[in-house]
Write an enzyme that holds these catalytic residues in place. Structure first.
Site, PDB file in Angstrom:
ATOM      1  N   ASP A  42       0.841  -1.189   0.000  1.00  0.00           N
ATOM      2  CA  ASP A  42       0.000   0.000   0.000  1.00  0.00           C
ATOM      3  C   ASP A  42       0.882   1.247   0.000  1.00  0.00           C
ATOM      4  OD1 ASP A  42      -2.370   1.759   0.641  1.00  0.00           O
ATOM      5  OD2 ASP A  42      -3.295  -0.191   0.943  1.00  0.00           O
ATOM      6  N   HIS A  91      -3.901   5.894   3.186  1.00  0.00           N
ATOM      7  CA  HIS A  91      -4.562   4.666   2.753  1.00  0.00           C
ATOM      8  C   HIS A  91      -3.896   3.424   3.335  1.00  0.00           C
ATOM      9  CE1 HIS A  91      -5.818   1.501  -0.120  1.00  0.00           C
ATOM     10  NE2 HIS A  91      -6.887   2.261  -0.344  1.00  0.00           N
ATOM     11  N   SER A 132     -10.990  -1.435  -1.148  1.00  0.00           N
ATOM     12  CA  SER A 132      -9.736  -1.316  -0.397  1.00  0.00           C
ATOM     13  C   SER A 132      -9.953  -1.601   1.079  1.00  0.00           C
ATOM     14  CB  SER A 132      -9.159   0.096  -0.541  1.00  0.00           C
ATOM     15  OG  SER A 132      -8.398   0.234  -1.703  1.00  0.00           O
TER      16      SER A 132
END
Length: 678
Positions: free
Chosen positions: A229, A306, A634
């Site tokens: 990520d 994220h 996600s």
């Protein structure tokens, strides 16, 4: 000879693009070993061009390079013998001279191999053809190897064999035709699978962990989950080392790599056991990282947020007092809170999005499998059309399955149409996103005493003038490009998603530009959900929005609305249901492979967040949070990764196929009056 005469020669081999331009101009010079001609480098300024004569036997040809401009990167041509004049030609005249990052996949490597020898074999393979294709110089092996090293970004040598290099289409085709090469493909740029758009990126809330069976079993201590990520914020409470946590398992061979604002001695511990970063592919595609003013960190540290969010969802330790400005208060925890974390930063902040190079991703697979991860979680992908075994995800997850490591991917956020699902390899797990039974009802009281129940994150009640968006935007579409220039100061603006096809985020920005104080956003019932739009917003369905519009039309300038503080409701909405944005199957490669494999919570998930990154990621957002809401496949992907880690801890001898089967065959629906998803 003029450029036109050059083109008439029709000899494509006379024009060659130099790979991996780094501000150098190349010219022939004697090879120190063989005495033949080869490429050497002379550093020039960006405004210079060069016309250099080589030392070559006999009657040397002349070399020409284009001026170093963005439109015309350096191109090298070799005139035929006897030609006295040379003219720089644009790269556009030779499409095959354009170099791009390519991945050359060679397959398995022998057990007990020497990684250094594997890399040398990659260099030999590339050098045997690299300069022949570039410059038709074949009598200087040492020089060809040096040029091959310059062109190579990565050597995949620990878990499988291959390399990433700067190649033009001719080189790629030639390498692909070789017997020892399985496939050659361009390195694409993948996207993270949140439902954020470039216009706006703040989303809704709920509790984390409600979908996960949580265990305190110490057997999970031996499982390391690798998260591919945007990196990790190591100071988050989700990644703290709990008292009494046992030593890192001896099977772990990974490491924490030092980088900008990331000191392994301080950042890593018995919880965060590994942290690496990969940016060679990204920088070849987008240019050097912008690290000024903490715009990005050249290290495993997370700038976007994220990666911290997904990592804490999968393996975050239990943290009390989590919440978002008082909403969703409670204890946040990951699916496998005692599992270890290894963060592999493969995605980088670019234009408010996370951009991920396949060359970087495949190197992360190469390292993670050799490091000893038990599960890999990757919330990224590319939209169809898809090519079988011509992606870093397919190749990396294939070798992971061979080595007993389960890879969990997100399905993508391309919506309701069939066969848009991503990450369809049969040996991995593909996760869709679904809702949970938590909502945030927000009451609207119109001036005619009609009550309408919407959803939102309204922290303080307000009473204001109510106006229709068509008063401030052409054709009624709440889009700042259609703003009429008048201001909605002190007003709450009504906008419709189907008028101009706007998102709530972009509509909120448009209302903000028009100086509006808040927004009521009408959208289809299947999409109605609370969302952090930076501007205070209440979401209603189309029917409710139409009733509000009728009231505005009848009341005119006297239309008023009172917005109550949002509340939290659990068990009142049907759940789970597949989110509207979640990509549907079947596989676009072959419909016989049904994908996605499973669904998990992916709407309004609360998880850890870097305090330096605003919750909306927008520069105008001055808020700082340690927990944030986000939605997308996600978010559903790390839920399944956490459960997979639990299964691996209890059944360490299970194969990836066995874990996948257990996940798919034991999933059940929930009762809407149950406070916990199962």
């Amino acid at each position: 000879m003029t450029p036109a005469q050059w083109r008439q020669l029709g000899d494509a081999s006379q024009l060659h693009r130099l790979g991996g331009w780094r501000g150098r101009c190349h010219a022939f010079a004697p090879c120190p070993r063989a005495g033949a001609s080869t490429v050497r480098s002379a550093v020039l300024s960006k405004q210079q061009s060069c016309l250099l004569s080589p030392t070559h036997r006999p009657s040397p040809p002349q070399l020409g390079l284009l001026p170093l401009t963005p439109r015309h990167p350096p191109c090298l041509y070799i005139p035929p013998m006897g030609v006295k004049n040379s003219y720089p030609l644009p790269c556009e005249d030779q499409p095959s001279s354009r170099v791009k990052v390519h991945i050359v996949y060679l397959g398995l490597i022998n057990h007990g191999h020497d990684p250094l020898l594997t890399t040398k074999s990659h260099i030999r393979l590339l050098s045997n053809h690299h300069l022949v294709l570039y410059m038709h110089v074949s009598d200087c092996g040492a020089c060809r190897e040096e040029e091959a090293k310059e062109a190579m970004l990565y050597s995949y040598r620990r878990s499988f064999s291959g390399f990433a290099a700067m190649l033009n289409s001719t080189q790629a085709t030639t390498l692909g035709s070789m017997e020892e090469v399985i496939s050659v493909f361009k390195s694409k740029t993948l996207q993270l699978h949140t439902t954020r758009s470039w216009e706006f990126m703040g989303l809704a809330s709920s509790e984390i962990g409600v979908a996960m069976p949580v265990t305190n079993s110490t057997s999970a201590d031996n499982v390391v989950v690798g998260v591919f990520d945007t990196g990790v914020w190591p100071e988050s409470g989700s990644f703290r080392e709990d008292a009494g946590m046992p030593p890192v398992p001896p099977s772990w061979k990974g490491t924490c790599v030092k980088g900008e604002k990331f000191d392994p001695d301080k950042a890593c511990n018995k919880k965060l056991v590994g942290a690496r970063y990969y940016n060679s592919g990204f920088e070849r595609e987008f240019g050097p990282l912008n690290t000024s003013g903490d715009a990005e960190y050249r290290s495993p540290r997370d700038r976007l947020g994220h990666g911290t969010h997904t990592a804490s969802t999968a393996v975050g330790a239990a943290v009390e007092g989590a919440g978002f400005f008082g909403l969703a208060p409670g204890t946040a925890r990951g699916g496998a809170p005692r599992a270890r974390l290894a963060a592999y930063k493969v995605c980088w902040l670019k234009d408010l999005l996370g951009q991920c190079s396949e060359a970087d991703i495949l190197k992360a697979f190469d390292d993670a499998l050799a490091d000893g991860v038990g599960v890999i979680s990757a919330s990224l992908g590319a939209s169809p059309p898809l090519s079988p075994f011509s992606s870093s995800s397919d190749i990396g997850s294939f070798h992971a399955a061979q080595m007993g490591v389960l890879v969990v991917f997100s399905a993508g956020n391309d919506g309701l149409e069939a066969s848009l699902v991503q990450n369809v390899s049969p040996w991995s797990v593909c996760v869709a996103a679904s809702t949970i039974d938590r909502s945030y009802p927000t009451q609207l009281m119109l001036g005619n005493n009609i009550s309408i129940m919407g959803e939102g994150f309204i922290l303080l009640p307000m009473k204001m003038r109510l106006v229709d968006g068509s008063k401030y935007f052409s054709n009624g579409a709440c889009d700042f490009q259609r703003w009429k220039g008048n201001f909605a100061t002190g007003s709450i603006v009504l906008c419709f998603s189907n008028v101009g096809s706007v998102t709530s985020g972009s509509a909120a920005l448009a209302v903000l530009v028009a100086n509006g104080s808040a927004m009521i956003f009408a959208e289809p019932l299947t999409r109605k959900a609370a969302q952090d739009d930076l501007l205070p917003s209440v979401h209603v369905d189309i029917y409710q929005g139409t009733r509000i519009l009728y009231y505005i039309q009848s009341a005119g300038s006297n239309a008023m609305v009172q917005v109550m503080r949002s509340k939290t409701a659990v068990g009142r909405s049907p759940a789970p249901s597949v989110a509207y944005f979640s990509s549907r199957g079947p596989s676009s490669i072959t419909p016989n492979i049904l994908k996605p494999d499973i669904t998990a919570p992916g709407v309004n998930i609360l998880a850890a967040w870097p305090p330096t990154s605003p919750p909306s990621v927008l520069p105008i957002d001055g808020r700082s949070v340690e927990w944030n809401f986000d939605s997308g496949t996600s978010m559903s992907c790390p839920h399944v990764s956490g459960v997979a880690a639990l299964l691996k801890s209890v059944h360490p001898d299970w194969s990836p196929a066995a874990v996948k089967s257990a996940l798919m065959t034991t999933g059940i629906l929930i009762r809407t009056n149950n406070k916990k998803l199962r």
